[in-house]
Each structure stands twice: as structure tokens, then as C-alpha cells.
Scaffold this motif. Structure first.
Motif, PDB file in Angstrom:
ATOM      1  N   VAL A   1       0.826  -1.203   0.000  1.00  0.00           N
ATOM      2  CA  VAL A   1       0.000   0.000   0.000  1.00  0.00           C
ATOM      3  C   VAL A   1       0.861   1.254   0.000  1.00  0.00           C
ATOM      4  O   VAL A   1       0.557   2.244  -0.672  1.00  0.00           O
ATOM      5  CB  VAL A   1      -0.953  -0.013   1.215  1.00  0.00           C
ATOM      6  CG1 VAL A   1      -1.718   1.303   1.315  1.00  0.00           C
ATOM      7  CG2 VAL A   1      -1.917  -1.177   1.114  1.00  0.00           C
ATOM      8  N   PHE A   2       1.979   1.221   0.734  1.00  0.00           N
ATOM      9  CA  PHE A   2       2.859   2.380   0.809  1.00  0.00           C
ATOM     10  C   PHE A   2       3.537   2.651  -0.531  1.00  0.00           C
ATOM     11  O   PHE A   2       3.658   3.803  -0.954  1.00  0.00           O
ATOM     12  CB  PHE A   2       3.919   2.162   1.895  1.00  0.00           C
ATOM     13  CG  PHE A   2       4.906   3.284   2.012  1.00  0.00           C
ATOM     14  CD1 PHE A   2       4.569   4.456   2.679  1.00  0.00           C
ATOM     15  CD2 PHE A   2       6.171   3.182   1.450  1.00  0.00           C
ATOM     16  CE1 PHE A   2       5.477   5.500   2.771  1.00  0.00           C
ATOM     17  CE2 PHE A   2       7.083   4.213   1.537  1.00  0.00           C
ATOM     18  CZ  PHE A   2       6.733   5.380   2.213  1.00  0.00           C
ATOM     19  N   VAL A   3       3.948   1.593  -1.209  1.00  0.00           N
ATOM     20  CA  VAL A   3       4.647   1.768  -2.486  1.00  0.00           C
ATOM     21  C   VAL A   3       3.710   2.349  -3.532  1.00  0.00           C
ATOM     22  O   VAL A   3       4.074   3.257  -4.281  1.00  0.00           O
ATOM     23  CB  VAL A   3       5.238   0.422  -2.957  1.00  0.00           C
ATOM     24  CG1 VAL A   3       5.746   0.529  -4.394  1.00  0.00           C
ATOM     25  CG2 VAL A   3       6.357   0.003  -2.036  1.00  0.00           C
ATOM     26  N   GLY A   4       2.507   1.857  -3.597  1.00  0.00           N
ATOM     27  CA  GLY A   4       1.597   2.395  -4.606  1.00  0.00           C
ATOM     28  C   GLY A   4       0.233   1.759  -4.559  1.00  0.00           C
ATOM     29  O   GLY A   4       0.124   0.523  -4.609  1.00  0.00           O
ATOM     30  N   VAL A   5      -0.784   2.617  -4.440  1.00  0.00           N
ATOM     31  CA  VAL A   5      -2.156   2.109  -4.416  1.00  0.00           C
ATOM     32  C   VAL A   5      -2.569   1.600  -5.787  1.00  0.00           C
ATOM     33  O   VAL A   5      -3.475   0.777  -5.903  1.00  0.00           O
ATOM     34  CB  VAL A   5      -3.108   3.231  -3.942  1.00  0.00           C
ATOM     35  CG1 VAL A   5      -4.532   2.738  -3.844  1.00  0.00           C
ATOM     36  CG2 VAL A   5      -2.657   3.771  -2.608  1.00  0.00           C
ATOM     37  N   LYS A   6      -1.887   2.076  -6.817  1.00  0.00           N
ATOM     38  CA  LYS A   6      -2.293   1.668  -8.162  1.00  0.00           C
ATOM     39  C   LYS A   6      -2.166   0.159  -8.350  1.00  0.00           C
ATOM     40  O   LYS A   6      -2.927  -0.456  -9.092  1.00  0.00           O
ATOM     41  CB  LYS A   6      -1.460   2.404  -9.205  1.00  0.00           C
ATOM     42  CG  LYS A   6       0.036   2.171  -9.092  1.00  0.00           C
ATOM     43  CD  LYS A   6       0.790   2.974 -10.154  1.00  0.00           C
ATOM     44  CE  LYS A   6       2.293   2.747 -10.040  1.00  0.00           C
ATOM     45  NZ  LYS A   6       3.035   3.523 -11.063  1.00  0.00           N
ATOM     46  N   TYR A   7      -1.212  -0.459  -7.647  1.00  0.00           N
ATOM     47  CA  TYR A   7      -1.080  -1.903  -7.755  1.00  0.00           C
ATOM     48  C   TYR A   7      -2.262  -2.606  -7.092  1.00  0.00           C
ATOM     49  O   TYR A   7      -2.733  -3.641  -7.579  1.00  0.00           O
ATOM     50  CB  TYR A   7       0.235  -2.354  -7.104  1.00  0.00           C
ATOM     51  CG  TYR A   7       1.456  -1.724  -7.732  1.00  0.00           C
ATOM     52  CD1 TYR A   7       1.859  -2.086  -9.024  1.00  0.00           C
ATOM     53  CD2 TYR A   7       2.210  -0.784  -7.049  1.00  0.00           C
ATOM     54  CE1 TYR A   7       2.978  -1.505  -9.614  1.00  0.00           C
ATOM     55  CE2 TYR A   7       3.331  -0.205  -7.622  1.00  0.00           C
ATOM     56  CZ  TYR A   7       3.703  -0.563  -8.901  1.00  0.00           C
ATOM     57  OH  TYR A   7       4.802   0.012  -9.495  1.00  0.00           O
ATOM     58  N   VAL A   8      -2.729  -2.057  -6.003  1.00  0.00           N
ATOM     59  CA  VAL A   8      -3.904  -2.627  -5.340  1.00  0.00           C
ATOM     60  C   VAL A   8      -5.119  -2.536  -6.250  1.00  0.00           C
ATOM     61  O   VAL A   8      -5.897  -3.496  -6.387  1.00  0.00           O
ATOM     62  CB  VAL A   8      -4.164  -1.911  -4.003  1.00  0.00           C
ATOM     63  CG1 VAL A   8      -5.405  -2.485  -3.319  1.00  0.00           C
ATOM     64  CG2 VAL A   8      -2.956  -2.018  -3.092  1.00  0.00           C
TER      65      VAL A   8
END
Length: 1056
Positions: free
Chosen positions: A266-273
């Protein structure tokens, strides 16, 4: 007090020509000195009350270079033309939020708005489906059916689904009552119930979402260690019966590691979620389809899944394969693995467990199929205490004395004491997630349409899935297998997986990824919810969590969320965490229903949900059901959640959250007189709490009777029984001389008010030496509308009814027709709101609303119509829209001659040397005669009323003085009178009045009521007579007309 309808002041000209006008409109006690410079026109308040204008001072374009709109040119600097700003009105994504906190907090960081692209299916339906279907369906639903039976399980699911359905109806009403910006459900609750309730419920919703993340992570680890890789356990049971404790330690270790890993994602990027969301949803859908396919297959070809019973007790098959006590080969018997578990040796003479000796071993089919008739056996509940045997009813069993080592034998035992209330608490989290669509309101193409449709369809779909699964599980699976929570009788396999087709791994893998995705979604949504609460500033110690990375990601909020989620993981039991988050979600849903019920019962003018299928009784039922479920689940958890919410509420109240969000609690407080007056003194109410507070200025005849009683009827229709009405009149003279007439006037006013005005009001009368001074000073200031000693003119508006005697009484009903609104300039949205208020009354309820606006030569009328339709859609007002094109042409001879006659008449009155009061008396006489003639035309069967006696302005002294005046002066004056040329500005204004009157007559001659923008009053004393002539020309030929002059303060908003 709230915004009122009364007289609007005339602004002085910059060149000093309006000094006298300023004197006329200045209130008693107004301090002298130059008026402080105001940064913007309107109500003088910050622009939080402007619901749709980004900048009221329009660009200084050539609005009135032509002749068509010359009548409104003096007010173009503060009240812009509709045609020039209509695009900004409709394109709300580029506009201010309409409330002060979004003006301050979001205006500075607003990026260029992305075009909304998601529809109902992708944006609302699928996210709700993904959040509702999850860990409980795959891990606990079969156990709930086995313990509670089909009937009670059906009741549990029906209650929970009914609760969420009623909440979804209330949420749909709130979500469609305007635009819901970022913040989703928290925004809706806080702006409907105020900062205190909003902060308390917002934090409860945040805690519920955080503990939901812990529950999903625990579900993920349970699937991993129980069904996918049991050998991956770090802690092993050192002694018999220690498996449960070892499992809890494994859950804590693996859960913590999984939490850290998900937090990093989640910290690295919400776009992956977001990219993985559809993959996780596909796993859920495939798993559910596999379940239904397995049910259909079991009806024709049941799977061979044997379950071993010792007597009527279910045995765990983790340690043996063959369900026999001994093998017989060549007349020799050999002990089986089962024998070794119950005896202290493999020899026939070994000492064995007494129950093992007395009872036989049998095998039954764990999934006999839908046609087996097992459904009747599973109808009723089988509750048991912790450590009880899972027994099959109807199988013979020989009881034995109390057994001390039962926990060390391979029996399937219940791990917790089950009850109806516990099952409700465990199951309820499976129906949460209904707000996933409202949380994405900013990304939806049409949120007001998508949120209700998608959410309700998702609830209907998931309710059908849950209810059907309960019936199908009860019809296909053996009862002892249903009560086997961890599938020990099935060699450690997932019960629902053994039913699925084509393979159990479809369910195992699907449920694993489903719970992973749900955990990631919770860790993504909870920090953003906390960040929204922190940025509102209502809880001071949370402000640090409003900060984040440069791109706005809530870093500090994510850290706090991980810490709180870790506390749930340390509990390590899914069955213990589920009731905790049930409390927080139920409290949130309770206040959503409360918000809808309060707003519906208050019936504020701003409460206009586009979703119409709601009622306050449904909201009240949903609120009661939420409260009941809270105490059914766990009374001490319910009291704890209420205590937490109460502490947060009192803390926010103690810290004094200075937020005015137009919430329902503030609107409710306006009905309590003392509290409302104390609160309102701090400043004007929010746009959403605006109500019509009407000051009715009545004329009385010589007998102190009301001349126009239908004006009172129209007032009651306008406010629909809400708001405050002050009916007042000014009588000339002094109170000491004519106090009996004053009492008579008040009595007549009160008697005339009660049968016509629906609601309560005041009927005072005031005495003054001159009637105009009484109107301007006594009525307005003494009525309390002036805010004490000075008049806040920008909070007022003026309504002038023409031909008021033809307006309907409250007993009349219009069976059809139209209310036509001619929206020329924007002065606060009053024209939009008045027809809506009228149509709430039974007199006007069946009338359609039509809105006309005028397009100039350079305007795109097609685009104007689209923009106006979009704007009305966001206002939740149903009306037909038409854009009228006014072609600019030459001024006609008729217009020129009429302007000349008007100016000649004005000049003649001046040469007659009449005083101002005498000229007003002459004008009143003309008005009374016109009114009498119009009444005679409207009611031909009645005789025309006799005009009231009017004091003649010509006296003997004036006649003699006029005879002996200088004849040369008179002749020269009349020569000037007949040789004068009309003023060009007056010609242009008359041209506007004539042309606009022709257009209005063409479109609205048969309308039941016509509402028009009242042109701005003249800025100098010399223009009074001309101004009245312009109004007469503008409304000529129309039956019922209401001229509206807004004060500039916004009274309508597109926001929730």
C-alpha cells in the motif's frame, strides 16, 4: 436569523448621485462613515455559501453592449447574466465546494479534475460485491448453518441483509442529495449530523475498517495454515490438546508478517492494489460459480466423501485412513491405525477406551447430495458448549461414564460455545462493504444514479447468494460435517471446497486471494478515511495524520492503521475479531439511518434527494434494527462502542469544533427557539439550513381590514408550513391617539392569518408619522430582521406579487398547468428554489415547472440548454428547460414613443411642483384604479369595486398660485416638454422591457404563475417613476406574476 424576504437596499453610485437614495435605505442607528470595502459582492460572507459560482465577479466582458438586456445592466457587476456563467454553473467539478472547509482545505491542492469514467457496474456494483462476499462465506457459513440450523441461519442472514438494505436506502437518499466529494460515507454522515456526530461516527467507521483488515488477514492465514500448507506452522503442539494454542501463535506470527507485507504494498503504490482488485474479484466469482456447479452435480452424482463415526461421534481423520477397528486377512485380525489411537497397544488384549469398545465404527457420506433428504435433519439448531462432541442424531450410541482423556482422542470437538447472538456477531461482517460505491463517488460518471442502483443491486445479489447457499448447504451436506468448522472429518479439507466442482482447490485458492484482496482494500481505505477526518480539523490531536507524501498518500495515517490492525491480529481468532468490527459498522449504519430520518422529518428546502424510494419510517426501522443487532451480538461490546463514540463526541464538543456544515442537527436546533437564537447570532446559517422567513407587508383599509388576504395564502404556500412568518402593517399617526385602532388591526391580522397561514407567525402593527418611513424602518428593524441596530441587507430578498387578488387560496387546487421561471440574471438561486417550495404545497403540487433563460446573439443556445439541464440535475430539481433566443434588432417606433410619453409625464409631474408624498399618492391612485379594472376583467360577473377615496392633491391655494404664475415661464416649460427627446438609456431599457414582455407572453401567457428577475432599482431619486413604468411594461398582459429580487446570498446548493 436565517435569510429573510424583505426590502433590498439601493446602492449609491460612485459619482455621488445616489446619496439621497442611500439616505432613504439607511436603517436607524446605522453608523456614519464610508462603507468598508468588500472583497466580493453577495452577502458579504466568505464564499462557502456559494454552491455553484467559482467567481461571482465575472470577467469584465461586454455583457450589456447591446440593447436587449439594458434593463438589467446596472446590476451586471454583482449579478451576472445566466448566459455568461451557465457553463460554470453546470460544470461543478471546477467550482468551489460550497462549504468553508472545502474552500480552504481543498482549493489549494485541487488538481486538474480527471474525467469521470466509471459507470454503475464497474464503479459501484463490482466493488460492493467484492467487499460483501469474502472470508465469512468461505470459512464460517457452513459452520453457522450446521450449528444454527437452516431456519435460524436464514433468520440471521435475513436480519443482517434487511439491516444493510434499509441502510443502503438511507445512504442512497443522502448520497443523491447533492454531490458527495472525497470522503464518501464519512462526508455524508458528518455533513448530515454535524462535526460532533461526524467525528465520533467517522472514527468508529475507521476502527471498523481497520479491524476488518485484521479479520481478512487472519482469514488469509487460516486458509494458508489449515488448508494449503499445514506443514508451514512454526509452533507445534507439545502435548495433546495443545493444537489450539499453537495455532494462535502461528496466526500471530504469520499475521504480523502478512500485515507488514501488505502495508509495504500500500505504501509503495495504491495503483497496484487497484490493478489487482479485478483479479481478486474474479477469484470470488469463480469460487461462487464452482459452489453452484457442485450443488447441481451432487443432485445427480454425489461425491464419495466418507465420514467416520464412532457410535454417534464424529472422528477426525487426520491420523488414520481406514474407518475400521481391525483388518481381517486369512482368518487373522490386525489392528488398524484407529485401534492404536484408542488403545495402548496393537494387540487384541490391549486396554482400550471404554466408549471405543462399546460402540461400533460406521461410515456415512459427508455430502450425500441435494436429493438425499438430509435437508430435514439440518432444519433445527444444535448449539453446544466448548469441547462438546460433534454428534449425529439418530445413530445408536452406548453411553459410558465420564471420560477424562476425550480431548486426547481423535474426536471432532467444538472449539467455542455457540449461541444465536454469537453467530449474529460473527456473520454480520459478511454483509458490510455496502459503502464501497459511495467511497468512490468522485470517480463515477453519474454518482447520483450509480450509487443507489449499484449498491442496492449488489445487496440484492449478495443476499440471494447467502440465502441460497444456506438452503443448498443444508440440503447437500451432512450435519456433522457442517458443524466441523475446520474440516477435520474430511482429512483437513475445506468443507465448502469439497462441495465445489471441479476441484476443492478452486475454492481454496479463490478464497485465499479473495481475503488477500479484501485485506489490501481495507489497508488502502482506512488511512484515507483517517486522513479525511484529520484534515477536517475537528479532532486536534489527529491533525498530524492529515499529512502524507508529496502525492497526498497518507503515510502517517497508514502507520497508525497498521498499529491498530496489529492489535486485532494479536487476538489471533477470527471468531473474536468479527464481533468487534460488527459493533463499529453497526454504529456507523445506525447514524446513516438517523441522518436520513432527521433530514426527512425536518424537510429543509435543501433536502431534495434524487433517489425517491425512501421514507423516514424505513430509516427509523433501519436505525432500530442496527441498535437491536448491536445488543444481540454483544451487549458489553455495544456499550463499549457507544462509550467510545460518546467520549469522542464530548471531546469534539469540548474543543469547540467551529464547523458549519449545514447538518441536520443544526437544522433541528433551529426549531428550538432559545438555542437556535443563541447559535444563529454567531453568524448566518448555512445554505443547506436556509428557510424562508417571510415578512408580509399588508395594507389595511379604513376599517382596518386586510386589502389583499390572498397574499397571506400565498405566503403559506411559499413556505409550506415551515419557517417563520411576520405579518405587519404600518398605520399613520401616533399610538397614544389611536391605540384602539392598533389593537383592532392586530386582532384582524391575527384572525386573518390563522385560517390561511399554515404555521405560526406574528401579527404586529406599528405607528409612524409617515407610511414610507414606517415600512423601511419600523417593520424591518422592529421585526428582528435587521440583526439589532443595523440592517444586513445582503441577507434579504424582495418578492413582489402582481395581481395578487387572482392568486389561489389554500382551498383551491390546480389540476395542471405550469410554473414558469424566467431566469435572466443570477442573484443567489432564489428563482430556482421558490417554485420547488411552492410545489411542496397541495395547491401547486400538480403544476409542472419550466425554466426559461435568454440567449444573446453570441451565445450557443444548444450548449446553454445542456448546461442548464445538467445544473438542474445536480440541484435535484425536475423541470423542463428552454432557451429563448432574443435577436437584437432596431428599436421600434412604439418603444420610442412610449419612452417619450413616460418622460413627458415625469417632467409634467415635476412642473406641477408636487411634493414627493403627493406624487406617491397620485401613483397609488393610478395603481388602485388599474387593480380595480383588472379585477373587473378577471371576474366579469361581478361589479367592479369602488376605488377607495383618495385625498386630492390640488388645493385652492395651489390653484390660485398656478393661475398667477409667470405665463412666459409656463409657456417655455411646455415648449420644452413637447420638444424634449427621450434619454437613450431609458429607450434601451424600454426596449428590453417591451421585447422581454413579448417573449414571456408568447411562452408563458397560459402559465399558472410566472416568476421573473426583478430589475435592479434606480440608483437615483429621479428614476423612481420610470422604474415603475419599466416594471409595468415588463409584466403587461400576464395574469399572476412574482417578481424576485435576490439579495446575492446563495440559498441553494448542489452539495449534500
Amino acid at each position: 436569523m436565517p435569510t429573510n424576504f424583505t426590502v433590498v437596499p439601493v446602492e449609491a453610485r460612485a459619482d455621488g448621485g445616489g446619496d439621497e437614495a442611500a439616505e432613504r435605505t439607511e436603517a436607524p442607528g446605522t453608523p456614519e462613515g464610508p462603507e468598508p470595502e468588500r472583497p466580493s459582492p453577495g452577502d458579504g460572507n466568505p464564499r462557502e455559501n456559494s454552491p455553484f459560482l467559482n467567481n461571482v465577479e465575472a470577467e469584465q466582458e461586454s455583457f450589456f453592449e447591446g440593447k436587449n438586456m439594458a434593463l438589467f445592466e446596472e446590476e451586471m457587476d454583482s449579478n451576472p447574466m445566466v448566459s455568461s456563467l451557465l457553463n460554470k454553473l453546470a460544470n461543478y467539478t471546477n467550482l468551489s465546494q460550497g462549504v468553508v472547509e472545502h474552500e480552504e482545505d481543498e482549493e489549494s491542492r485541487r488538481r486538474e479534475a480527471k474525467a469521470p469514467r466509471m459507470g454503475t457496474f464497474i464503479g459501484v456494483y463490482l466493488p460492493c460485491l467484492q467487499n460483501i462476499l469474502g472470508v465469512i462465506l468461505f470459512l464460517r457459513l457452513t459452520w453457522i448453518v450446521g450449528v444454527a440450523g437452516v431456519l435460524e441461519s436464514f433468520l440471521i442472514v435475513a436480519m443482517c441483509c434487511t439491516c444493510t438494505m434499509l441502510t443502503a436506502i438511507s445512504m442512497s437518499a443522502i448520497a443523491t442529495n447533492g454531490v458527495v466529494p472525497a470522503g464518501g460515507s464519512y462526508y455524508m454522515i458528518s455533513r448530515s449530523l454535524g462535526p460532533e456526530f461526524g467525528g465520533a461516527v467517522g472514527l468508529c467507521f475507521y476502527l471498523g475498517t481497520t479491524f476488518a483488515g485484521a479479520m481478512y488477514i487472519l482469514g488469509t492465514i487460516e486458509i494458508l495454515l489449515t488448508y494449503i500448507s499445514p506443514g508451514a506452522a512454526i509452533f507445534q503442539a507439545e502435548a495433546a490438546g495443545g493444537e489450539a494454542a499453537a495455532m494462535l501463535h502461528n496466526m500471530r506470527v504469520y499475521g504480523t508478517c502478512t500485515l507488514v507485507l501488505m502495508a509495504l504494498v500500500v505504501f509503495v503504490g495504491v495503483k497496484y492494489v487497484n490493478k489487482l482488485a479485478l483479479v481478486f474479484l474474479a477469484c470470488v466469482v469463480l469460487s461462487i460459480l464452482a459452489i453452484y456447479a457442485g450443488v447441481i452435480k451432487s443432485a445427480f452424482d454425489p461425491p464419495d466423501i466418507p465420514v467416520c463415526l464412532l457410535g454417534n461421534r464424529t472422528l477426525s481423520r487426520r491420523s488414520f485412513d481406514a474407518c475400521v477397528k481391525a483388518y481381517v486377512t486369512d482368518n487373522n485380525s490386525a489392528a488398524s491405525a484407529l485401534w492404536g489411537l484408542f488403545c495402548n497397544g496393537s494387540q487384541p488384549s490391549a486396554t482400550c477406551d471404554e466408549y471405543f469398545i462399546q460402540n461400533n465404527v460406521t461410515e456415512i457420506q459427508g455430502i450425500p447430495g441435494a436429493a438425499s433428504g438430509v435437508f430435514l435433519e439440518n432444519l433445527w439448531s444444535t448449539y453446544a458448549h466448548a469441547g462438546a462432541f460433534v454428534e449425529k442424531k439418530g445413530v445408536p450410541s452406548v453411553p459410558v461414564a465420564e471420560e477424562s482423556r476425550a480431548s486426547t482422542l481423535p474426536y471432532v470437538l467444538t472449539d467455542i460455545a455457540a449461541s444465536f447472538t454469537l453467530l449474529v456477531g460473527i456473520y454480520f461482517p459478511s454483509v458490510t462493504g455496502i459503502m464501497a460505491g459511495s467511497n468512490r463517488s468522485g470517480d463515477l460518471k453519474d454518482a447520483q444514479k450509480s450509487i443507489p442502483t449499484g449498491t442496492i443491486l449488489a445487496i440484492v445479489t449478495t443476499s440471494f447468494i447467502y440465502l441460497s447457499c444456506i438452503v443448498l448447504f443444508g440440503a447437500c451436506i451432512e450435519g456433522v460435517v457442517l458443524r466441523d468448522k475446520f474440516g477435520e472429518a474430511l482429512q483437513g479439507n475445506l468443507v465448502i471446497g469439497m462441495l465445489a466442482w471441479p476441484s476443492p482447490w478452486v475454492i481454496v485458492i479463490g478464497s485465499f486471494f479473495s481475503t488477500c484482496g479484501a485485506g489490501l482494500q481495507s489497508l488502502t481505505g482506512a488511512p484515507r478515511l483517517l486522513q479525511a477526518i484529520a484534515r477536517d480539523g475537528i479532532i486536534p490531536f489527529l491533525r498530524v495524520f492529515g499529512h502524507g507524501k508529496a502525492n497526498g498518500e497518507p503515510t502517517w495515517a497508514l502507520l497508525l492503521t497498521v498499529l491498530i490492525c496489529e492489535t486485532g491480529i494479536l487476538i489471533a481468532s477470527l471468531d473474536s475479531v468479527a464481533p468487534i468490527l460488527s459493533m463499529f459498522f453497526l454504529m456507523c449504519y445506525l447514524f446513516v439511518n438517523l441522518a436520513c430520518a432527521v433530514q426527512t422529518l425536518l424537510r429543509t428546502p435543501n433536502w431534495r434527494p434524487r433517489f425517491k424510494f425512501y421514507h423516514w419510517t424505513l430509516s427509523f426501522l433501519g436505525m432500530s434494527l442496527c441498535l437491536a443487532l448491536m445488543f444481540i451480538c454483544s451487549w458489553y461490546y455495544a456499550l463499549s462502542a457507544m462509550l467510545i463514540a460518546g467520549c469522542i463526541y464530548k471531546y469534539i464538543e469540548y474543543r469547540g469544533a467551529e464547523k458549519e456544515w449545514g447538518d441536520g442537527i443544526r437544522g433541528l436546533s433551529l426549531n428550538a427557539a432559545r438555542y437556535a437564537l443563541l447559535r444563529v447570532e454567531h453568524g448566518p446559517p448555512h445554505t443547506k439550513n436556509w428557510r424562508p422567513q417571510v415578512l408580509v407587508m399588508l395594507n389595511l383599509d379604513a376599517e382596518q381590514a386586510v386589502k389583499h388576504p390572498r397574499l397571506l395564502s400565498f405566503t403559506s404556500q411559499l413556505k409550506a408550513g415551515k419557517g417563520l412568518t411576520i405579518v405587519g402593517s404600518v398605520l399613520e399617526g401616533t399610538y397614544l391617539d389611536k391605540h384602539m385602532e392598533a389593537q383592532r388591526a392586530e386582532e384582524v391580522g391575527r384572525m386573518g392569518t390563522e385560517p390561511t397561514v399554515e404555521g405560526q407567525g406574528f401579527c404586529p402593527s406599528w405607528w409612524s408619522q409617515s407610511r414610507p418611513a414606517g415600512w423601511a424602518c419600523h417593520l424591518i428593524s422592529r421585526a428582528g430582521l435587521g440583526g439589532g441596530t443595523t440592517l444586513s441587507w445582503k441577507n434579504f430578498a424582495l418578492l413582489v406579487a402582481k395581481n395578487v387578488d387572482s392568486f389561489p387560496q389554500n382551498q383551491e387546487r390546480f389540476s395542471g398547468g405550469c410554473i414558469d421561471v424566467w431566469w435572466i440574471v443570477h442573484d443567489g438561486g432564489m428563482l430556482m428554489l421558490l417554485p420547488f417550495l411552492l410545489r411542496q404545497h397541495k395547491v401547486w403540487r400538480k403544476c409542472r415547472m419550466r425554466i426559461f433563460t435568454v440567449a444573446q446573439v453570441d451565445d450557443n443556445s444548444i450548449q446553454m440548454k445542456k448546461d442548464l439541464q445538467m445544473f438542474l440535475y445536480h440541484l435535484r430539481i425536475s423541470a423542463e428547460v428552454e432557451v429563448v433566443e432574443m435577436v437584437e434588432n432596431d428599436i421600434s417606433a412604439f418603444t420610442y414613443e412610449r419612452t417619450l410619453m413616460m418622460e413627458q409625464r415625469s417632467q409634467m409631474l415635476k412642473q406641477m411642483q408636487l411634493s414627493r408624498s403627493e406624487r406617491e399618492r397620485e401613483a397609488q391612485l393610478i395603481h388602485d384604479r388599474n387593480t380595480a379594472s383588472h379585477t373587473a376583467t378577471a371576474a366579469r360577473t361581478q361589479a367592479p369595486p369602488t376605488p377607495d377615496k383618495v385625498q386630492m392633491t390640488w388645493t385652492r391655494e395651489k390653484l390660485i398660485a398656478e393661475k398667477y404664475r409667470n405665463r412666459d415661464t409656463s409657456l417655455s416649460g411646455f415648449k420644452d416638454l413637447f420638444s424634449m427627446k427621450p434619454d437613450q438609456s431609458n429607450v434601451r431599457r424600454m426596449h428590453t422591457a417591451v421585447k422581454l414582455n413579448g417573449v414571456v407572453l408568447n411562452k408563458s401567457q397560459d402559465a399558472q404563475l410566472v416568476l421573473l428577475n426583478m430589475p435592479g432599482p434606480p440608483k437615483n431619486r429621479q428614476g423612481d417613476e420610470n422604474y415603475m413604468e419599466f416594471l409595468e411594461v415588463l409584466t403587461e398582459g400576464l395574469n399572476r406574476v412574482l417578481l424576485v429580487r435576490g439579495g446575492g446570498r446563495e440559498v441553494i446548493t448542489i452539495y449534500s
